[in-house]
Design an enzyme around this catalytic site. Sequence first.
Site, PDB file in Angstrom:
ATOM      1  N   TYR A  64       0.849  -1.196   0.000  1.00  0.00           N
ATOM      2  CA  TYR A  64       0.000   0.000   0.000  1.00  0.00           C
ATOM      3  C   TYR A  64       0.885   1.248   0.000  1.00  0.00           C
ATOM      4  O   TYR A  64       1.736   1.410   0.865  1.00  0.00           O
ATOM      5  CB  TYR A  64      -0.928   0.006   1.212  1.00  0.00           C
ATOM      6  CG  TYR A  64      -1.913   1.157   1.238  1.00  0.00           C
ATOM      7  CD1 TYR A  64      -2.306   1.729   2.436  1.00  0.00           C
ATOM      8  CD2 TYR A  64      -2.464   1.658   0.059  1.00  0.00           C
ATOM      9  CE1 TYR A  64      -3.216   2.775   2.467  1.00  0.00           C
ATOM     10  CE2 TYR A  64      -3.368   2.711   0.085  1.00  0.00           C
ATOM     11  CZ  TYR A  64      -3.747   3.269   1.285  1.00  0.00           C
ATOM     12  OH  TYR A  64      -4.645   4.305   1.325  1.00  0.00           O
ATOM     13  N   TYR A 112      -2.774   4.075 -10.020  1.00  0.00           N
ATOM     14  CA  TYR A 112      -3.908   3.264 -10.497  1.00  0.00           C
ATOM     15  C   TYR A 112      -5.213   3.855  -9.976  1.00  0.00           C
ATOM     16  O   TYR A 112      -6.078   4.246 -10.738  1.00  0.00           O
ATOM     17  CB  TYR A 112      -3.708   1.815 -10.045  1.00  0.00           C
ATOM     18  CG  TYR A 112      -4.835   0.876 -10.403  1.00  0.00           C
ATOM     19  CD1 TYR A 112      -5.653   0.345  -9.420  1.00  0.00           C
ATOM     20  CD2 TYR A 112      -5.058   0.501 -11.728  1.00  0.00           C
ATOM     21  CE1 TYR A 112      -6.684  -0.527  -9.747  1.00  0.00           C
ATOM     22  CE2 TYR A 112      -6.081  -0.366 -12.056  1.00  0.00           C
ATOM     23  CZ  TYR A 112      -6.892  -0.879 -11.063  1.00  0.00           C
ATOM     24  OH  TYR A 112      -7.906  -1.740 -11.383  1.00  0.00           O
TER      25      TYR A 112
END
Lengths: 165, 147
Positions: A64, A112
Site C-alpha cells: 500500500y 492506479y
Amino acid sequence: MSSLDRARDLLRPPVRVMGFGETTTHMSLSQMPDLTSTGATVSSRLAYHEANVGPGDIDIVQLYDSFTITVLLTLEALGFCKRGESGEFVSDGSIRPEGGFPLNTSGGGLSYCHPGMFGIFLVIEAVRQLRGEAGDRQVDAELALAHGTGGILSTHSTLVLGVDR
Amino acid sequence: MNLPELAPADPLVVPQTAPWWEAARRRRLVLQHCRTCDRVQHYPRTVCLTCAGDDLDFVPASGRGVVHSFSVVHRSPDPEAYPPPYTVALVRLEEGPLIFTRLVDVDEPACETRVIVDWWPLADGRYLPIFTVDPTPTTPGQTEEPT
C-alpha cells in the site's frame, strides 16, 4: 477464499495463501512507538515464517502506497532493503519497470486509483500476476507478497501468495 | 504570538480527559499519572499503559521538551481556520511522553530544538497548549503552585 480442493475444481487456477501476519501498534501518531520503523516488521516476520520463505524468495510485491513515505518505510520493514536505505533503493531505479524489483505493477494508489482503502487491489494484482493474467505488465512470478497498511501507519497485514503447484 | 486570536475548534471533552482540560483552562500542563507504577502518560486513558492499573491522577508537567519531529503545512485543509504555513510537531516532553502540537514563532524548526509550552485561547475559555522556542533550557516552565 476456499479450501484448496474446492478451488482446484473451479475455472481459474487457484493461488495459495502460503503465509499471513498482522499487527497493530498504535492509533494516533503521538503513540507510534518509532516513526522510522513500522509494525510491518512484525506482520511480515509472521507471514515469512508460516510460508517458510524470506524476502529474497519473493518475486513480486504489492504494498500500500498511501503516501510515498509509506513505500519507503514498508520496503525496509519487509526486509527488501536495510533500515535507512530505502531512499537509495528507490532512487537507484530498482522499482521501475525492468528495474529488477517488481513493485505495485498495477500502478499502486499513486497511479492506479486511491480509494483510501486500497488493500483489496493489492491482493487482486498479486493474484492476477500469479495466474499469468497481467498482460503487458506481466512479471514471471511464483511467489508474491501483498502488504496492507491502515490507520496512521497503525495496522499492518502481510500475505505471502504462491502459484499452486 | 503569531497566531489567530482564537483556536478554531473546541476539542471534545470526555470523562478521562476532563481533569486535563481543567488544568488547561488554567494554563497548566499536566500529565496523567499512575499511582501504582508511578509512570506518566499522554493522552489520558482509562488505564495505565505500563501496568494496566486504574488508580490514576494528574501531576504537573514542566512544560519543557524537545522537538521529536515536525511538518510544515503549506496546503491547509481549511485555509481560513488554519492559515498556512503552520508547523505541526511531536514534542517529547521532559517527563517522557510525546504530545502532538503546533510550533509557534519557531523560525527554523529542527528536531531536538528545545521548546516550552504556551497557551492558545479557545472560544469556551479553555486553552490549547502550543510550543515555542525555549529561550534558555533553565527557564522555569510553570512556577505557580501545583494543580
